[in-house]
Design a protein around this motif. Structure first.
Motif, PDB file in Angstrom:
ATOM      1  N   LEU A 135      47.478  57.507  59.790  1.00 40.65           N
ATOM      2  CA  LEU A 135      48.955  56.999  60.372  1.00 40.65           C
ATOM      3  C   LEU A 135      49.543  56.012  59.129  1.00 40.65           C
ATOM      4  O   LEU A 135      50.803  56.093  59.130  1.00 40.65           O
ATOM      5  CB  LEU A 135      48.564  55.881  61.435  1.00 40.65           C
ATOM      6  CG  LEU A 135      48.388  56.401  62.753  1.00 40.65           C
ATOM      7  CD1 LEU A 135      47.683  55.589  63.902  1.00 40.65           C
ATOM      8  CD2 LEU A 135      49.507  57.436  63.333  1.00 40.65           C
ATOM      9  N   LEU A 185      52.671  53.798  69.571  1.00 38.97           N
ATOM     10  CA  LEU A 185      51.545  54.034  68.763  1.00 38.97           C
ATOM     11  C   LEU A 185      50.350  54.387  69.556  1.00 38.97           C
ATOM     12  O   LEU A 185      49.542  55.458  69.130  1.00 38.97           O
ATOM     13  CB  LEU A 185      51.256  52.744  68.095  1.00 38.97           C
ATOM     14  CG  LEU A 185      50.037  52.613  67.065  1.00 38.97           C
ATOM     15  CD1 LEU A 185      50.497  53.743  66.187  1.00 38.97           C
ATOM     16  CD2 LEU A 185      49.828  51.313  66.326  1.00 38.97           C
ATOM     17  N   GLU A 186      50.120  53.984  70.679  1.00 37.86           N
ATOM     18  CA  GLU A 186      49.057  54.566  71.734  1.00 37.86           C
ATOM     19  C   GLU A 186      49.280  56.017  71.667  1.00 37.86           C
ATOM     20  O   GLU A 186      48.196  56.761  71.883  1.00 37.86           O
ATOM     21  CB  GLU A 186      49.274  53.795  72.822  1.00 37.86           C
ATOM     22  CG  GLU A 186      48.966  52.261  72.892  1.00 37.86           C
ATOM     23  CD  GLU A 186      50.085  51.451  71.983  1.00 37.86           C
ATOM     24  OE1 GLU A 186      51.096  51.785  72.332  1.00 37.86           O
ATOM     25  OE2 GLU A 186      49.758  50.329  71.780  1.00 37.86           O
ATOM     26  N   VAL A 231      48.101  58.027  68.718  1.00 41.77           N
ATOM     27  CA  VAL A 231      46.906  57.997  68.387  1.00 41.77           C
ATOM     28  C   VAL A 231      45.986  58.932  69.631  1.00 41.77           C
ATOM     29  O   VAL A 231      45.142  59.535  69.290  1.00 41.77           O
ATOM     30  CB  VAL A 231      46.318  56.554  68.615  1.00 41.77           C
ATOM     31  CG1 VAL A 231      44.655  56.395  68.378  1.00 41.77           C
ATOM     32  CG2 VAL A 231      46.792  55.700  67.515  1.00 41.77           C
ATOM     33  N   SER A 232      46.598  59.016  70.866  1.00 43.21           N
ATOM     34  CA  SER A 232      45.931  59.633  71.718  1.00 43.21           C
ATOM     35  C   SER A 232      46.191  61.235  71.295  1.00 43.21           C
ATOM     36  O   SER A 232      45.330  62.061  71.386  1.00 43.21           O
ATOM     37  CB  SER A 232      46.545  59.231  73.134  1.00 43.21           C
ATOM     38  OG  SER A 232      46.018  60.304  73.863  1.00 43.21           O
ATOM     39  N   TYR A 287      46.517  62.385  68.312  1.00 47.41           N
ATOM     40  CA  TYR A 287      45.797  62.531  67.363  1.00 47.41           C
ATOM     41  C   TYR A 287      44.501  63.098  67.599  1.00 47.41           C
ATOM     42  O   TYR A 287      43.850  63.942  67.132  1.00 47.41           O
ATOM     43  CB  TYR A 287      45.676  61.398  66.207  1.00 47.41           C
ATOM     44  CG  TYR A 287      46.890  61.366  65.314  1.00 47.41           C
ATOM     45  CD1 TYR A 287      47.778  62.205  65.074  1.00 47.41           C
ATOM     46  CD2 TYR A 287      46.801  60.478  64.188  1.00 47.41           C
ATOM     47  CE1 TYR A 287      48.845  62.222  64.301  1.00 47.41           C
ATOM     48  CE2 TYR A 287      47.647  60.389  63.145  1.00 47.41           C
ATOM     49  CZ  TYR A 287      48.717  61.161  63.121  1.00 47.41           C
ATOM     50  OH  TYR A 287      49.679  61.285  62.188  1.00 47.41           O
ATOM     51  N   HIS A 288      43.732  62.077  68.505  1.00 45.52           N
ATOM     52  CA  HIS A 288      42.353  62.415  68.886  1.00 45.52           C
ATOM     53  C   HIS A 288      42.431  63.555  69.498  1.00 45.52           C
ATOM     54  O   HIS A 288      41.415  64.458  69.221  1.00 45.52           O
ATOM     55  CB  HIS A 288      41.839  61.248  69.674  1.00 45.52           C
ATOM     56  CG  HIS A 288      40.585  61.477  70.139  1.00 45.52           C
ATOM     57  ND1 HIS A 288      39.548  61.116  69.515  1.00 45.52           N
ATOM     58  CD2 HIS A 288      39.925  61.755  71.388  1.00 45.52           C
ATOM     59  CE1 HIS A 288      38.417  61.330  70.076  1.00 45.52           C
ATOM     60  NE2 HIS A 288      38.730  61.562  71.209  1.00 45.52           N
ATOM     61  N   TRP A 337      41.953  65.840  66.103  1.00 46.75           N
ATOM     62  CA  TRP A 337      40.843  65.476  65.703  1.00 46.75           C
ATOM     63  C   TRP A 337      39.576  66.281  66.426  1.00 46.75           C
ATOM     64  O   TRP A 337      38.763  66.759  65.835  1.00 46.75           O
ATOM     65  CB  TRP A 337      40.385  64.010  66.010  1.00 46.75           C
ATOM     66  CG  TRP A 337      38.651  63.451  65.528  1.00 46.75           C
ATOM     67  CD1 TRP A 337      37.878  63.479  66.776  1.00 46.75           C
ATOM     68  CD2 TRP A 337      38.485  63.095  64.477  1.00 46.75           C
ATOM     69  NE1 TRP A 337      36.650  63.017  65.897  1.00 46.75           N
ATOM     70  CE2 TRP A 337      37.072  62.800  64.716  1.00 46.75           C
ATOM     71  CE3 TRP A 337      38.820  62.778  63.138  1.00 46.75           C
ATOM     72  CZ2 TRP A 337      36.411  62.476  63.680  1.00 46.75           C
ATOM     73  CZ3 TRP A 337      38.010  62.523  61.936  1.00 46.75           C
ATOM     74  CH2 TRP A 337      37.068  62.349  62.378  1.00 46.75           C
TER      75      TRP A 337
END
Length: 166
Positions: free
Chosen positions: A2, A50-51, A54-55, A57-58, A62
């Motif tokens: 990020l 942002l939340e 990140v979600s 991304y995961h 990922w």
């Protein structure tokens, strides 16, 4: 990740716009925190939190690129490639450098090949393979030449970060 994408400052605090960019020459289109309109055409990119970033991304990068299966330095390299090029391409690049069939699917042969190689070797070879990938993007579309310095700077920073885990 990020931080690279402009969503966070180096100290981890969020930037005001979370790295929002809408460059008409960028093939990814409108982007925020590394999440692009090209990859997520039905998302309201400008208003991503942002939340949510990140979600995504995961789940979409990922997990999709099996990053939890790899050592920390290799996972970092694969994860960054997944965000920038998609998880299938990220896995194909890893398979190419580990000597397995580049089909974008992680199975026992890919795992065995990756685990049999030195992590430093994998980090260096992966970054070189991505540099070649960037060159092919430019060969196919000269308008992307303006991004090459940033892409190479990204690789330098990424390799430096990966080496801290070795």
């Amino acid at each position: 990740m990020l931080i690279i994408e402009g969503a966070l400052y180096a100290d981890g605090t969020p930037t005001p716009d979370l790295g929002y960019v809408n460059d008409p020459t960028d093939l990814g289109g409108e982007t925020k925190g590394g999440i692009s309109k090209k990859a997520f055409p039905n998302l309201d990119i400008k208003n991503l939190t942002l939340e949510k970033i990140v979600s995504l991304y995961h789940v979409r990068y990922w997990r999709a690129a099996h990053c939890a299966d790899w050592s920390a330095p290799v996972a970092l390299m694969v994860f960054d490639a997944a965000v920038q090029h998609g998880p299938v391409t990220a896995i194909e690049l890893l398979q190419e450098i580990s000597g397995t069939k580049p089909d974008g699917k992680v199975g026992p042969l890919t795992r065995a090949a990756v685990f049999s190689l030195d992590n430093g070797y994998l980090v260096n070879r992966y970054s070189l393979r991505r540099a070649r990938f960037y060159a092919r993007i430019i060969t196919k579309n000269q308008s992307q030449t303006r991004f090459i310095e940033g892409w190479h700077n990204r690789l330098v920073d990424l390799v430096d970060s990966a080496w801290t885990f070795l």
